[in-house]
Design a protein around this motif. Sequence first.
Motif, short mmCIF file in Angstrom:
data_model
loop_
_atom_site.label_atom_id
_atom_site.label_comp_id
_atom_site.label_asym_id
_atom_site.label_seq_id
_atom_site.Cartn_x
_atom_site.Cartn_y
_atom_site.Cartn_z
N HIS A 194 0.83 -1.21 0.00
CA HIS A 194 0.00 0.00 0.00
C HIS A 194 0.87 1.27 0.00
N LEU A 195 1.75 1.33 -0.99
CA LEU A 195 2.70 2.46 -1.05
C LEU A 195 2.57 3.31 -2.30
N SER A 196 1.62 2.99 -3.16
CA SER A 196 1.57 3.68 -4.46
C SER A 196 1.20 5.16 -4.33
N GLY A 197 0.39 5.51 -3.33
CA GLY A 197 -0.04 6.90 -3.19
C GLY A 197 0.18 7.42 -1.79
N PRO A 198 1.41 7.77 -1.46
CA PRO A 198 1.71 8.20 -0.09
C PRO A 198 1.09 9.55 0.26
N SER A 199 0.61 9.66 1.50
CA SER A 199 0.15 10.95 2.01
C SER A 199 1.35 11.67 2.62
N THR A 200 1.91 12.61 1.89
CA THR A 200 3.06 13.34 2.42
C THR A 200 2.60 14.44 3.38
N THR A 201 3.39 14.67 4.39
CA THR A 201 3.03 15.68 5.40
C THR A 201 2.82 17.04 4.76
N GLU A 202 3.72 17.44 3.90
CA GLU A 202 3.63 18.76 3.28
C GLU A 202 2.43 18.84 2.35
N GLY A 203 2.21 17.79 1.54
CA GLY A 203 1.09 17.81 0.60
C GLY A 203 -0.25 17.87 1.31
N VAL A 204 -0.42 17.04 2.33
CA VAL A 204 -1.67 17.03 3.09
C VAL A 204 -1.88 18.37 3.80
N SER A 205 -0.82 18.87 4.41
CA SER A 205 -0.93 20.13 5.15
C SER A 205 -1.27 21.29 4.23
N ARG A 206 -0.71 21.31 3.06
CA ARG A 206 -1.01 22.37 2.08
C ARG A 206 -2.49 22.30 1.67
N PHE A 207 -2.96 21.09 1.41
CA PHE A 207 -4.37 20.90 1.04
C PHE A 207 -5.29 21.34 2.18
N PHE A 208 -4.94 20.92 3.39
CA PHE A 208 -5.76 21.24 4.56
C PHE A 208 -5.77 22.74 4.82
N ALA A 209 -4.61 23.38 4.73
CA ALA A 209 -4.53 24.82 4.98
C ALA A 209 -5.40 25.60 4.01
N GLU A 210 -5.40 25.18 2.75
CA GLU A 210 -6.25 25.83 1.76
C GLU A 210 -7.72 25.63 2.11
N ASN A 211 -8.05 24.42 2.59
CA ASN A 211 -9.43 24.16 2.97
C ASN A 211 -9.84 24.96 4.21
N VAL A 212 -8.92 25.14 5.15
CA VAL A 212 -9.23 25.95 6.33
C VAL A 212 -9.52 27.40 5.92
N LYS A 213 -8.76 27.91 4.99
CA LYS A 213 -9.01 29.27 4.49
C LYS A 213 -10.40 29.36 3.88
#
Length: 317
Positions: free
Chosen positions: A280-299
Amino acid sequence: MNTYQPDILVFHPEQSEEYAACIRDYGFTSVRIASTLEEAENQLPGTEVILGWNFPTPLLTKPGASSVRWFQSIGAGVDDLIADSSIPESITLTRIVDQFGAYISEYVFTFLLHLLKDVPRITQAQIDRRWDPFTSESLAEKTIGVAGIGSIGAEVVRKARAFDMNVHGLSFSGKQAHLVNRHFTPDEWGDFVKELDYLVLTLPLTSSTHHIVNRDVLSAMKPNACLVNVGRGELIDEEELQTVMRSGHLQAAVLDVFEKEPLPADHPFFSIPNVYVTPHLSGPSTTEGVSRFFAENVKRYVNGQSLHGVVDRQRGY
């Protein structure tokens, strides 16, 4: 300028502080962390937004969670959350989208080229110090079928185009039908798979996709076709796939997701020839990628805009 900031709780068994640090870097200061059930229970009162992975959802039914309005999953798959009756309907669920296409499509084509160019034969010849010239095939003009042409499937399609492949697609909505040479609907699985050299599964798991790939679908594929599953393990009836692979009907099955994970050491997939198992390694959730997505959603949340990745609980994703 809107200066309001929601109280955010980051929950992750191992990486809560890493995610919290990234989110703070985006300017959000009201961020708390938890890594255990006890910590989460202590931090929940007053929390409005949760960024979570393996969150102890029964806590959401307790009075201390009454302030929670939105739960952002760190992953793309949310079938477990949708099936979880502990999560009140009043809490908006969102999932990560548009983060995994590059990684997963590269994984898919790593294996397609590995198989097509017979990399194992080349490697073994070098080990044996043997000169072994042969002519390999090309992906050009091969037919790839992508079941599920959302953001991940669309990136697989884009890369297939770069290899001059013939591209077929299957989806429920048909919104992305224009991306493929031929589009099929869920009642056309037999017609969809019969001409494919490669079948790639990127579908979400819902009640209608559970074990959608069974003996009938697999048997309708060409004997030298390859199956790649980067969606959810439960899309495939694993017992029926074992039977088909042992019969020699398919050239290969590349599996990154399974009904039970981690895959038990005694599972037959480890020993069936031409079944490729990855953890289960084909699509890793990277800390930076997830955080960037989340920060945009929080805005967007703060400004009253619609959130990205909102889950339709009725649809299942």
